[in-house]
Scaffold this active site. Structure first.
Site, PDB file in Angstrom:
ATOM      1  N   GLU A  65       0.860  -1.191   0.000  1.00 38.17           N
ATOM      2  CA  GLU A  65       0.000   0.000   0.000  1.00 38.17           C
ATOM      3  C   GLU A  65       0.892   1.236   0.000  1.00 38.17           C
ATOM      4  O   GLU A  65       1.913   1.275   0.677  1.00 38.17           O
ATOM      5  CB  GLU A  65      -0.884   0.002   1.270  1.00 38.17           C
ATOM      6  CG  GLU A  65      -1.838   1.190   1.327  1.00 38.17           C
ATOM      7  CD  GLU A  65      -2.786   1.152   2.532  1.00 38.17           C
ATOM      8  OE1 GLU A  65      -2.416   0.586   3.570  1.00 38.17           O
ATOM      9  OE2 GLU A  65      -3.898   1.699   2.412  1.00 38.17           O
ATOM     10  N   LYS A  91      -9.677   1.664  -2.733  1.00 32.25           N
ATOM     11  CA  LYS A  91      -9.974   1.171  -1.369  1.00 32.25           C
ATOM     12  C   LYS A  91     -11.437   1.454  -1.026  1.00 32.25           C
ATOM     13  O   LYS A  91     -11.885   2.613  -1.080  1.00 32.25           O
ATOM     14  CB  LYS A  91      -9.030   1.870  -0.384  1.00 32.25           C
ATOM     15  CG  LYS A  91      -9.001   1.304   1.022  1.00 32.25           C
ATOM     16  CD  LYS A  91      -7.889   2.024   1.809  1.00 32.25           C
ATOM     17  CE  LYS A  91      -7.577   1.410   3.146  1.00 32.25           C
ATOM     18  NZ  LYS A  91      -6.403   2.028   3.779  1.00 32.25           N
ATOM     19  N   CYS A 135      -5.657  -3.024   2.450  1.00 30.58           N
ATOM     20  CA  CYS A 135      -5.462  -2.847   3.890  1.00 30.58           C
ATOM     21  C   CYS A 135      -6.750  -2.986   4.711  1.00 30.58           C
ATOM     22  O   CYS A 135      -7.186  -4.098   4.981  1.00 30.58           O
ATOM     23  CB  CYS A 135      -4.778  -1.501   4.138  1.00 30.58           C
ATOM     24  SG  CYS A 135      -3.880  -1.494   5.701  1.00 30.58           S
TER      25      CYS A 135
HETATM   26  N1  LIG Z   1      -4.011   1.215   7.244  1.00 28.86           N
HETATM   27  C1  LIG Z   1      -5.181   0.601   7.083  1.00 28.86           C
HETATM   28  O1  LIG Z   1      -5.896   0.836   6.138  1.00 28.86           O
HETATM   29  C2  LIG Z   1      -5.687  -0.398   8.052  1.00 28.86           C
HETATM   30  C3  LIG Z   1      -5.025  -0.644   9.348  1.00 28.86           C
HETATM   31  O2  LIG Z   1      -3.919  -0.219   9.636  1.00 28.86           O
HETATM   32  C4  LIG Z   1      -5.808  -1.437  10.296  1.00 28.86           C
HETATM   33  O3  LIG Z   1      -6.911  -1.883   9.945  1.00 28.86           O
HETATM   34  O4  LIG Z   1      -5.362  -1.623  11.428  1.00 28.86           O
END
Ligand SMILES: NC(=O)CC(=O)C(=O)O
Length: 284
Positions: A50, A119, A160
């Site tokens: 990401e 996302k 994520c």
């Molecule tokens: N960074 C993200 O999108 C998610 C995350 O860090 C988490 O769900 O904990």
């Protein structure tokens, strides 16, 4: 099963845990050389983390944002073609129509842009004394599912925070995916608590492979990523992982093994669709 079908049921996956800096050009050239390294080790599908071209943080997204196509996706397309790999390009801050998205571009082995995943679930959390993060301060959410075909299997993509939503993984599984890929950047609070647990849960629930790609940890950055890019098999076992440093994580994906697990414990066909179901919403 024919020899070709047997050959196509196995492939090597590489997950690149990139050390992301605040110099975009450096991030692009490092990613390019690690994609080449991964292809040299026989990988057919390569995954970046990401926000691989930009530091992860709401204060950075507008400055680093690009249109698609743009500088970063041009490099990714060339790298996919030169190395003849399917490439899941982590994510980049994308600008479109004045809005910003956290977007994963996916390329075929001929360099064609196959799809983009924006996302869906924005990372808006508040854990008092630990971490508050509000992606929605600057980003807009995507609203589309993202599945692409390879000669090996269908692959579903989330970014994520999307991994926390079991329904998305279940839908991708119903759509026929054998592998789910989540470029992600968990942090020093949620990483140790939930990162591996969520991957194993998604893999076990759906009896498929799950891969995650994180940036390497940089203690000097404003958002400290957990690292630990990982691949989990359909039995729920971690088959490949790493620590917090820059690394390439390799895993051999075996779709016959996946079929075997599904035969042994056939939950995918034992679901009580007459009592409950997870389906895409087609009308709002
Ligand atoms: N960074 C993200 O999108 C998610 C995350 O860090 C988490 O769900 O904990």
């Amino acid at each position: 099963m024919s020899t070709l079908a047997r050959a196509m049921s196995k492939f090597r996956l590489a997950v690149i845990q990139l050390h992301v800096t605040n110099v975009k050009r450096d991030n692009l050239s490092k990613a390019k050389s690690l994609i080449k390294e991964a292809a040299g080790q026989g990988s057919k599908l390569v995954v970046l983390p990401e926000c691989f071209n930009s530091p992860y943080g709401t204060g950075f997204f507008r400055e680093y944002a690009e249109k698609i196509p743009g500088e970063s996706t041009k490099m990714l397309s060339e790298a996919a073609k030169e190395n003849e790999v399917y490439l899941i390009g982590g994510s980049i801050p994308e600008e479109d129509g004045g809005k910003l998205y956290n977007t994963c571009p996916v390329f075929g082995s001929d360099g064609t842009l196959l799809m983009t995943h924006r996302k869906i679930h924005l990372f808006d959390i508040d854990v008092p004394g630990k971490i508050r993060f509000q992606e929605s301060e600057t980003l807009s959410p995507g609203s589309a599912f993202s599945v692409f075909e390879t000669p090996f299997c269908k692959v579903g993509v989330g970014i994520c925070y999307d991994i926390r939503f079991a329904e998305l993984a279940q839908l991708y599984s119903k759509m026929g995916c054998g592998l789910l890929v989540y470029p992600g950047a968990f942090n020093m609070t949620t990483g140790p608590a939930h990162w591996e647990l969520l991957q194993r849960a998604r893999a076990l629930d759906n009896q498929l492979y799950v891969a995650t790609a994180s940036p390497a940890r940089d203690e000097t950055s404003s958002y400290v990523a957990w690292g630990h890019s990982t691949v989990v098999n359909p039995w729920g076992e971690v088959i490949s992982t790493t620590g917090s440093e820059e690394a390439v994580v390799y895993a051999d994906i075996d779709l016959q093994y996946m079929a075997e697990v599904r035969r042994q414990i056939p939950v995918t066909v034992q679901k009580r669709d007459d009592l409950y179901a997870v389906n895409p919403v087609t009308e709002r």
